[in-house]
Design an enzyme around this catalytic site. Structure first.
Site, PDB file in Angstrom:
ATOM      1  N   CYS A  80      12.153 114.199 -40.010  1.00 37.41           N
ATOM      2  CA  CYS A  80      12.411 113.060 -40.889  1.00 37.41           C
ATOM      3  C   CYS A  80      12.676 111.861 -39.982  1.00 37.41           C
ATOM      4  O   CYS A  80      13.723 111.808 -39.332  1.00 37.41           O
ATOM      5  CB  CYS A  80      13.613 113.341 -41.781  1.00 37.41           C
ATOM      6  SG  CYS A  80      14.042 111.940 -42.833  1.00 37.41           S
ATOM      7  N   CYS A 232       8.705 106.197 -45.520  1.00 33.37           N
ATOM      8  CA  CYS A 232       8.703 107.544 -44.932  1.00 33.37           C
ATOM      9  C   CYS A 232       8.447 107.366 -43.434  1.00 33.37           C
ATOM     10  O   CYS A 232       7.349 106.959 -43.034  1.00 33.37           O
ATOM     11  CB  CYS A 232       7.600 108.377 -45.583  1.00 33.37           C
ATOM     12  SG  CYS A 232       7.422 110.006 -44.838  1.00 33.37           S
TER      13      CYS A 232
HETATM   14  N1  LIG Z   1       9.552 114.700 -47.298  1.00 37.88           N
HETATM   15  C1  LIG Z   1       9.282 115.004 -45.904  1.00 37.88           C
HETATM   16  C2  LIG Z   1      10.602 115.041 -45.124  1.00 37.88           C
HETATM   17  C3  LIG Z   1      11.260 113.673 -45.040  1.00 37.88           C
HETATM   18  C4  LIG Z   1      10.407 112.740 -44.214  1.00 37.88           C
HETATM   19  C5  LIG Z   1      10.648 111.260 -44.414  1.00 37.88           C
HETATM   20  N2  LIG Z   1      11.735 110.900 -45.272  1.00 37.88           N
HETATM   21  C6  LIG Z   1      10.734 110.540 -43.088  1.00 37.88           C
HETATM   22  O1  LIG Z   1      11.457 109.536 -42.969  1.00 37.88           O
HETATM   23  O2  LIG Z   1      10.014 110.982 -42.143  1.00 37.88           O
HETATM   24  C7  LIG Z   1       8.614 116.372 -45.778  1.00 37.88           C
HETATM   25  O3  LIG Z   1       8.866 117.229 -46.635  1.00 37.88           O
HETATM   26  O4  LIG Z   1       7.875 116.562 -44.806  1.00 37.88           O
END
Ligand SMILES: N[C@H](CCC[C@H](N)C(=O)O)C(=O)O
Length: 330
Positions: A80, A232
């Site tokens: 993340c 993200c």
């Molecule tokens: N939902 C993503 C994890 C959080 C990634 C995102 N919030 C970031 O800032 O990289 C997954 O299941 O791969």
């Protein structure tokens, strides 16, 4: 009493729990139950969040701690990017160090404090790696190819080209025009590929990117295990790599790329060394609230006795975002 934090990176919001502050650590089941509850918009805390970041000790060389990522649906992610910046700030403040590593599921990642992006907007740079394109690492299947790089996939969306990259969590990226960016296509595709489907058995984070200028993007992401988020981090990082690979006339390796998103803006720098890639993700690590809660309540997944205080940093972050808007208007 135990202190949790509510934090964000580019307004991708998380709660942080430091297991080392507890008399008895939460079990994995207790962590998942807490993550699903505390992040709920109605029944959680502070209108919920996009996940729970669990910090624990690490005995890995040079690592000040470890980070586990739990999505709102209770699924565990290997990385993340926005969250890692906030975990880095937490560990930097705790151990009074500005450069160190953080242990994550797949690797120990280099992180360091950067100059504030704006007044009272603490800023960190985090390493996004390892990077792979192989279908086994996403995983994906039934697309007639072992790697998906800038190829049409009519069954996803007619006329769009897609690139699939694991950093190491899975990302599917398409460069689109303004109309497509604001259409229902991203939500429909994100939903379809995160329900049982023939292509991404573990789901996938889906990002649409608009090229605004040289080394300048706008990225919107439908996240696996969450849905639409303000930003993200791993998505913007993977998209920056795809930008350098698929549009070399508009993007440069080893140069700063500005990535605007619905929650603000981050910068990335894509490195390519003898066919291995890594991305630096540079952006805010804002702490918006401190939350005091009895440890027994955490184990019982009880949130009613939480005592919340605002840090005041959100005001400064929103000033930073206002500044971006006035810049882009010029
Ligand atoms: N939902 C993503 C994890 C959080 C990634 C995102 N919030 C970031 O800032 O990289 C997954 O299941 O791969």
């Amino acid at each position: 009493m135990v202190e949790l934090l509510k934090v964000h990176g580019s307004q991708n919001k998380f709660f942080i729990l430091d297991q080392t502050a507890l008399k008895a650590k939460l079990s994995q089941d207790e962590l998942v139950a807490l993550a699903k509850h505390i992040t709920e918009p109605e029944h959680g805390l502070l209108d919920g969040a996009d996940g729970l970041l669990v910090i624990d000790a690490s005995d890995h060389d040079g690592a000040l701690g470890s980070m586990q990522v739990i999505n709102t649906d209770g699924s565990i992610a290997s990385m993340c990017g926005n969250g890692l910046r906030t975990v880095s700030r937490y560990l930097s403040d705790k151990f009074e160090k500005d450069a160190f590593k953080v242990e994550t599921m797949d690797s120990d990642l280099h992180v360091h404090r950067e100059a504030d992006l704006a007044d009272n907007v603490p800023t960190f740079s985090v390493e996004i790696s390892p990077v792979t394109f192989a279908k086994e690492s996403l995983p994906f299947d039934n697309l007639g190819t072992d790697t998906l790089i800038n190829k049409e996939v009519p069954q996803f969306a007619p006329g769009l080209k897609f690139t699939a990259i694991a950093v190491p969590n899975p990302h599917l990226i398409s460069f689109v025009d303004e109309a497509t960016m604001h259409s229902k296509t991203l939500g429909q595709l994100g939903k379809m590929l995160n329900e049982p489907n023939a292509y991404f058995p573990d789901g996938v984070n889906v990002s649409f990117a608009q090229i605004l200028d040289h080394n300048t993007l706008f990225v919107r992401t439908y996240e696996r295990g969450v849905g639409f988020t303000n930003a993200c981090g791993t998505g913007m990082s993977a998209t920056s790599l795809a930008f350098c690979l698929n549009h070399p006339e508009m993007a440069d390796f080893d140069e700063l790329i500005s990535v605007y998103n619905p929650g603000g803006m981050v910068k990335t720098r894509v490195h390519s060394r003898d066919d291995t890639f890594s991305i630096d993700l540079i952006g805010n690590a804002t702490f918006t609230h401190k939350i005091e809660i009895p440890e027994t309540d955490l184990h019982a997944n009880e949130l009613d006795h939480a005592q919340i205080t605002e840090t005041g940093e959100q005001t400064d972050y929103l000033k930073f975002v206002e500044g971006l808007k006035s810049q882009s208007v010029k």
